[in-house]
Design an enzyme around this catalytic site. Structure first.
Site, short mmCIF file in Angstrom:
data_model
loop_
_atom_site.label_atom_id
_atom_site.label_comp_id
_atom_site.label_asym_id
_atom_site.label_seq_id
_atom_site.Cartn_x
_atom_site.Cartn_y
_atom_site.Cartn_z
N ASP A 1 19.17 -6.93 1.30
CA ASP A 1 19.85 -5.49 1.79
C ASP A 1 20.94 -5.79 2.83
O ASP A 1 21.79 -4.82 2.67
CB ASP A 1 18.46 -4.97 2.34
CG ASP A 1 17.17 -4.81 1.33
OD1 ASP A 1 17.43 -4.93 0.22
OD2 ASP A 1 16.23 -5.10 1.96
N GLY B 1 20.76 -17.51 -3.61
CA GLY B 1 20.09 -18.13 -2.43
C GLY B 1 21.02 -19.00 -1.35
O GLY B 1 22.37 -18.60 -1.20
N TYR C 1 0.95 -1.13 -0.02
CA TYR C 1 -0.21 -0.10 -0.04
C TYR C 1 0.85 1.20 0.21
O TYR C 1 1.37 1.74 1.12
CB TYR C 1 -0.82 -0.10 1.17
CG TYR C 1 -1.95 -1.17 1.10
CD1 TYR C 1 -3.24 -0.89 0.50
CD2 TYR C 1 -1.63 -2.60 1.50
CE1 TYR C 1 -4.21 -1.78 0.30
CE2 TYR C 1 -2.59 -3.40 1.02
CZ TYR C 1 -3.72 -3.34 0.39
OH TYR C 1 -4.45 -4.29 0.38
O1 KDG Z 1 14.42 -6.21 0.37
C1 KDG Z 1 13.08 -6.48 1.07
C2 KDG Z 1 12.22 -5.64 0.80
O2 KDG Z 1 11.66 -5.93 -0.46
C3 KDG Z 1 11.00 -5.22 1.68
O3 KDG Z 1 11.41 -4.64 2.72
C4 KDG Z 1 9.92 -4.35 0.93
O4 KDG Z 1 11.03 -2.60 0.14
C5 KDG Z 1 10.37 -3.56 -0.03
C6 KDG Z 1 9.64 -3.82 -1.14
O5 KDG Z 1 9.42 -2.81 -2.09
O6 KDG Z 1 9.75 -4.95 -1.67
#
Ligand code: KDG
Length: 313
Positions: A257, A227, A105
């Site tokens: 991240d 992975g 959202y």
């Molecule tokens: O890498 C993790 C992110 O994907 C998550 O925290 C949410 O930033 C986000 C997204 O836009 O998917």
């Protein structure tokens, strides 16, 4: 304080399902924080680096919750603009294993209104590295322009550029994603795609060929995340495999991240690419052992102890 590392993008409040199954049947959520570039910034700080964030948030409770988080973690927020009458985006995480686990959202969120006039040129020029992502580009055309402007400022001033394609096809069409991501890869110093990202933007399945193809467009290093199978690190004419580390995975949200944060920090500390990838693998493995994007991000000491334990079992 002039942070060595700056990141640009969107933070999202995280509602992480406590129960399995489709969201329609979930009754309880754990509240946390997400947003790939914000996760990155928190990870750099926990791992001991100096980091600042460039974004826009709403003047709402969730924006305030982020300001508190960044403050506690030591992330510099002087270039986070708080916008009145705008809202901070949120996302839900369900307990399934692919990217369909994210429900967003975020349309017209404060961050999606970021534009080139928000790009702090001196801040980026004075940093050693700028990190940004395909998500930061996907959220709106003005955000996409801001990312390209920030990269341009970095390139002109010798600030390194790290780019995580983080392809989220819920946010933009595949052909637009492909065009923008490929263009950006050619402008970055370090590119850190997952195998799924690469599949979405290239019609190639072989990991080594993916790395070769992306390296040919200009980055100094391409790290392809596989992975549990580790990563392929490509630089110059070399491609090296760094093995994955086995942990009990609870939730991989945010692990990529943390990988990017650990990799860039290790590089700025003077390490070779494969060494950076080993450190990053360990940090990312630890980040996937707990629920949520931010809570399980490890600190420096935990990563170092984990590496020692793996090397001398
Ligand atoms: O890498 C993790 C992110 O994907 C998550 O925290 C949410 O930033 C986000 C997204 O836009 O998917």
């Amino acid at each position: 304080m002039k942070p060595d590392i700056v990141a640009l993008g969107e933070p999202l409040l995280e509602l992480n399902a406590v129960e399995g199954g489709l969201l329609r049947s979930v009754r309880r959520y754990e509240v946390g924080w997400g947003g790939d570039t914000s996760n990155f910034a928190v990870a750099v700080a926990r791992l001991g680096g100096s980091v600042g964030y460039i974004s826009r948030i709403g003047d709402d409770e969730f924006g305030k919750s982020f300001l508190q988080l960044w403050d506690q973690e030591g992330v510099d927020t002087r270039h986070v603009i708080v916008e009145e009458n705008a809202y901070t985006g949120i996302y839900f995480v369900s307990r399934v294993s692919d990217l369909s686990r994210f429900t967003y959202y975020r349309e017209s969120s404060a961050s999606s209104r970021i534009s080139p006039s928000d790009v702090p040129e001196t801040y980026i020029k004075e940093a050693k590295l700028l990190h940004t992502s395909g998500i930061s580009q996907a959220i709106s055309p003005s955000a996409c322009d801001a990312v390209f402007d920030a990269i341009e400022v970095a390139r002109q001033s010798g600030t390194l550029v790290c780019y995580d394609p983080n392809v989220r096809l819920q946010l933009w069409g595949q052909s637009r994603a492909r065009a923008v991501v490929l263009e950006t890869i050619g402008l970055a110093d370090f590119v850190l795609p997952s195998l799924e990202d690469a599949a979405a933007i290239l019609n190639i399945e072989d990991p080594a060929r993916i790395v070769e193809k992306l390296l040919a467009s200009g980055p100094r290093a391409v790290v392809l995340k596989l992975g549990e199978n580790g990563v392929l690190v490509g630089f110059g004419d070399d491609i090296e495999h760094v093995q994955g580390l086995q942990v009990d995975v609870v939730d991989t949200t945010g692990a990529g991240d943390t990988f990017a944060a650990a990799f860039t920090l290790s590089y700025l500390e003077g390490n070779e690419f494969t060494q950076c990838a080993r450190f990053a693998n360990a940090a990312a493995a630890l980040a996937s052992r707990g629920k949520g994007a931010v809570t399980p991000i490890p600190d420096r000491e935990s990563v170092e102890q984990f590496i020692q334990a793996v090397e001398q079992p």
